[in-house]
Design a protein around this motif. Structure first.
Motif, PDB file in Angstrom:
ATOM      1  N   ALA A  89       0.806  -1.218   0.000  1.00  0.00           N
ATOM      2  CA  ALA A  89       0.000   0.000   0.000  1.00  0.00           C
ATOM      3  C   ALA A  89       0.841   1.272   0.000  1.00  0.00           C
ATOM      4  CB  ALA A  89      -0.926  -0.001   1.221  1.00  0.00           C
ATOM      5  N   ARG A  90       2.095   1.177   0.424  1.00  0.00           N
ATOM      6  CA  ARG A  90       2.927   2.382   0.488  1.00  0.00           C
ATOM      7  C   ARG A  90       3.606   2.718  -0.827  1.00  0.00           C
ATOM      8  NH1 ARG A  90       3.254  -0.170   5.321  1.00  0.00           N
ATOM      9  NH2 ARG A  90       3.011   1.047   7.233  1.00  0.00           N
ATOM     10  N   THR A  91       3.402   1.923  -1.856  1.00  0.00           N
ATOM     11  CA  THR A  91       4.087   2.182  -3.125  1.00  0.00           C
ATOM     12  C   THR A  91       3.637   3.489  -3.770  1.00  0.00           C
ATOM     13  OG1 THR A  91       2.436   0.795  -4.249  1.00  0.00           O
ATOM     14  CG2 THR A  91       4.538  -0.241  -3.647  1.00  0.00           C
ATOM     15  N   THR A  92       2.500   4.043  -3.328  1.00  0.00           N
ATOM     16  CA  THR A  92       2.074   5.334  -3.876  1.00  0.00           C
ATOM     17  C   THR A  92       2.735   6.505  -3.141  1.00  0.00           C
ATOM     18  OG1 THR A  92       0.165   5.364  -2.373  1.00  0.00           O
ATOM     19  CG2 THR A  92      -0.170   4.413  -4.564  1.00  0.00           C
ATOM     20  N   GLY A  93       3.421   6.208  -2.033  1.00  0.00           N
ATOM     21  CA  GLY A  93       4.019   7.277  -1.245  1.00  0.00           C
ATOM     22  C   GLY A  93       5.040   8.119  -2.005  1.00  0.00           C
ATOM     23  N   PRO A  94       5.986   7.514  -2.735  1.00  0.00           N
ATOM     24  CA  PRO A  94       6.974   8.336  -3.446  1.00  0.00           C
ATOM     25  C   PRO A  94       6.357   9.274  -4.494  1.00  0.00           C
ATOM     26  CG  PRO A  94       7.787   6.103  -3.168  1.00  0.00           C
ATOM     27  CD  PRO A  94       6.351   6.081  -2.725  1.00  0.00           C
ATOM     28  N   SER A  95       5.369   8.800  -5.252  1.00  0.00           N
ATOM     29  CA  SER A  95       4.751   9.689  -6.255  1.00  0.00           C
ATOM     30  C   SER A  95       3.998  10.827  -5.573  1.00  0.00           C
ATOM     31  CB  SER A  95       3.820   8.898  -7.176  1.00  0.00           C
ATOM     32  OG  SER A  95       2.802   8.258  -6.428  1.00  0.00           O
ATOM     33  N   ARG A  96       3.348  10.544  -4.442  1.00  0.00           N
ATOM     34  CA  ARG A  96       2.676  11.625  -3.696  1.00  0.00           C
ATOM     35  C   ARG A  96       3.703  12.643  -3.213  1.00  0.00           C
ATOM     36  NH1 ARG A  96      -1.691  12.019  -0.026  1.00  0.00           N
ATOM     37  NH2 ARG A  96      -2.249  14.221   0.114  1.00  0.00           N
ATOM     38  N   TRP A  97       4.849  12.136  -2.789  1.00  0.00           N
ATOM     39  CA  TRP A  97       5.939  13.008  -2.334  1.00  0.00           C
ATOM     40  C   TRP A  97       6.314  13.992  -3.454  1.00  0.00           C
ATOM     41  CZ3 TRP A  97      10.438  10.450   0.824  1.00  0.00           C
ATOM     42  CH2 TRP A  97      11.272  11.434   1.373  1.00  0.00           C
ATOM     43  N   SER A  98       6.505  13.457  -4.658  1.00  0.00           N
ATOM     44  CA  SER A  98       6.862  14.318  -5.795  1.00  0.00           C
ATOM     45  C   SER A  98       5.742  15.293  -6.129  1.00  0.00           C
ATOM     46  CB  SER A  98       7.188  13.450  -7.011  1.00  0.00           C
ATOM     47  OG  SER A  98       8.386  12.731  -6.829  1.00  0.00           O
ATOM     48  N   GLU A  99       4.506  14.816  -6.137  1.00  0.00           N
ATOM     49  CA  GLU A  99       3.368  15.676  -6.466  1.00  0.00           C
ATOM     50  C   GLU A  99       3.264  16.850  -5.502  1.00  0.00           C
ATOM     51  OE1 GLU A  99       0.662  11.927  -8.055  1.00  0.00           O
ATOM     52  OE2 GLU A  99      -0.045  13.181  -6.406  1.00  0.00           O
ATOM     53  N   GLU A 100       3.413  16.570  -4.224  1.00  0.00           N
ATOM     54  CA  GLU A 100       3.298  17.641  -3.235  1.00  0.00           C
ATOM     55  C   GLU A 100       4.452  18.636  -3.370  1.00  0.00           C
ATOM     56  OE1 GLU A 100       0.842  18.314  -1.221  1.00  0.00           O
ATOM     57  OE2 GLU A 100      -0.317  16.551  -1.820  1.00  0.00           O
ATOM     58  N   LEU A 101       5.641  18.128  -3.685  1.00  0.00           N
ATOM     59  CA  LEU A 101       6.783  19.027  -3.871  1.00  0.00           C
ATOM     60  C   LEU A 101       6.532  19.988  -5.032  1.00  0.00           C
ATOM     61  CD1 LEU A 101       9.740  19.845  -3.180  1.00  0.00           C
ATOM     62  CD2 LEU A 101      10.447  18.190  -4.930  1.00  0.00           C
ATOM     63  N   VAL A 102       6.088  19.457  -6.163  1.00  0.00           N
ATOM     64  CA  VAL A 102       5.829  20.303  -7.339  1.00  0.00           C
ATOM     65  C   VAL A 102       4.706  21.304  -7.045  1.00  0.00           C
ATOM     66  CG1 VAL A 102       4.996  20.299  -9.716  1.00  0.00           C
ATOM     67  CG2 VAL A 102       6.645  18.562  -8.958  1.00  0.00           C
ATOM     68  N   ARG A 103       3.635  20.823  -6.415  1.00  0.00           N
ATOM     69  CA  ARG A 103       2.477  21.682  -6.160  1.00  0.00           C
ATOM     70  C   ARG A 103       2.790  22.809  -5.184  1.00  0.00           C
ATOM     71  NH1 ARG A 103      -1.833  22.049  -2.654  1.00  0.00           N
ATOM     72  NH2 ARG A 103      -1.122  20.332  -1.340  1.00  0.00           N
ATOM     73  N   ARG A 104       3.619  22.492  -4.186  1.00  0.00           N
ATOM     74  CA  ARG A 104       3.852  23.481  -3.134  1.00  0.00           C
ATOM     75  C   ARG A 104       5.046  24.390  -3.401  1.00  0.00           C
ATOM     76  NH1 ARG A 104       2.018  21.073   2.418  1.00  0.00           N
ATOM     77  NH2 ARG A 104       0.489  19.521   1.743  1.00  0.00           N
TER      78      ARG A 104
END
Length: 256
Positions: free
Chosen positions: A49-64
């Motif tokens: 279930a944690r395999t989506t964590g790295p992509s979320r990390w990148s998404e939040e970095l770009v968005r913020r």
């Protein structure tokens, strides 16, 4: 004259089309983009279930922050030459791990010597088996490097957001532990399951509750993730973005 007008017209159309491309799409794949690669050793596989964590990390970095990031992060093996191609890896797990092979130890030594930064995330800090095993194996990579606790005074808590303590899926130690080289954190230990807090299912729900703290706690976890990314990308947030080889050479020279 008509041909010159035609050239300017084509150029203007190209500029307009480039402006219409979403920022995140332009950032994806750029050299030097933040890539929270998952480090694999032995026969380990990246699944769950944690395999989506790295992509979320990148998404939040770009968005913020508008900093560049790879929206589909990769994995890399500890003994693969590709380990040296980028300056950041995430070593994560929840159970004990077999000893690193000599090739894996050599690869990680080279990665650290070049200035690479490693984030160690324990998915089950309540037990602590992975965290203890990672520290055990890293003593073979960095025999002179002992982890030390760091708090809000450290750059990891100040690189973008001002944070008072580390937060992840669970509340654990009020401090991170780091192995310092050249006065800068080069290996970062979290006993908070950061990727568990970042993970998000395709339907937008979170597979893991943040306890205690709930969604405000998850927001604090995302802020810590952004801070770590900004620390990897920039020694100083106001510096321009630079590509990975330059970063690794600079960190290596600072560590000498």
């Amino acid at each position: 004259m008509p041909s010159r007008i035609s050239s300017w017209f084509v150029l203007a159309i190209a500029v307009v089309l480039l402006a219409l491309v979403p920022r995140s799409s332009r950032a994806f794949g750029e050299e030097g983009a933040f890539n929270p690669r998952i480090l694999l050793s032995g026969t380990a596989r990246w699944e769950g279930a944690r395999t989506t964590g790295p992509s979320r990390w990148s998404e939040e970095l770009v968005r913020r922050t508008s900093a560049p990031a790879r929206l589909i992060p990769t994995t890399v093996r500890a003994d693969a030459p590709a380990l040296l191609a980028e300056p950041f890896v995430v070593w994560a797990g929840e159970t004990d791990i077999p000893p690193l092979t000599s090739r894996e130890v050599a690869g990680l030594k080279r990665f650290i010597a070049l200035g690479g930064v490693m984030f160690v995330d324990d998915f089950a800090p309540e037990v602590g088996a992975f965290g203890k095993a990672a520290k055990r194996e890293l003593t073979r990579v960095l025999p002179d490097g002992a982890p030390v606790p760091v708090g809000p005074e450290n750059v990891l808590f100040r690189s973008f957001y001002l944070l008072r303590r580390p937060v992840g899926r669970v509340e654990a130690s009020p401090k991170l532990e780091v192995i310092m080289r050249g006065g800068q954190p080069q290996v970062i230990f979290s006993s908070h399951d950061l990727l568990g807090a970042l993970a998000r299912s395709p339907n937008g729900t979170h597979p893991f509750a943040v306890i205690p703290g709930g969604e405000p706690g998850r927001e604090q976890a995302m802020r810590l993730a952004v801070n770590i990314a900004m620390y990897v990308l920039c020694s100083n947030y106001k510096d321009d973005q630079v590509h990975a080889p330059f970063l690794m050479r600079r960190r290596a020279s600072e560590a000498r």
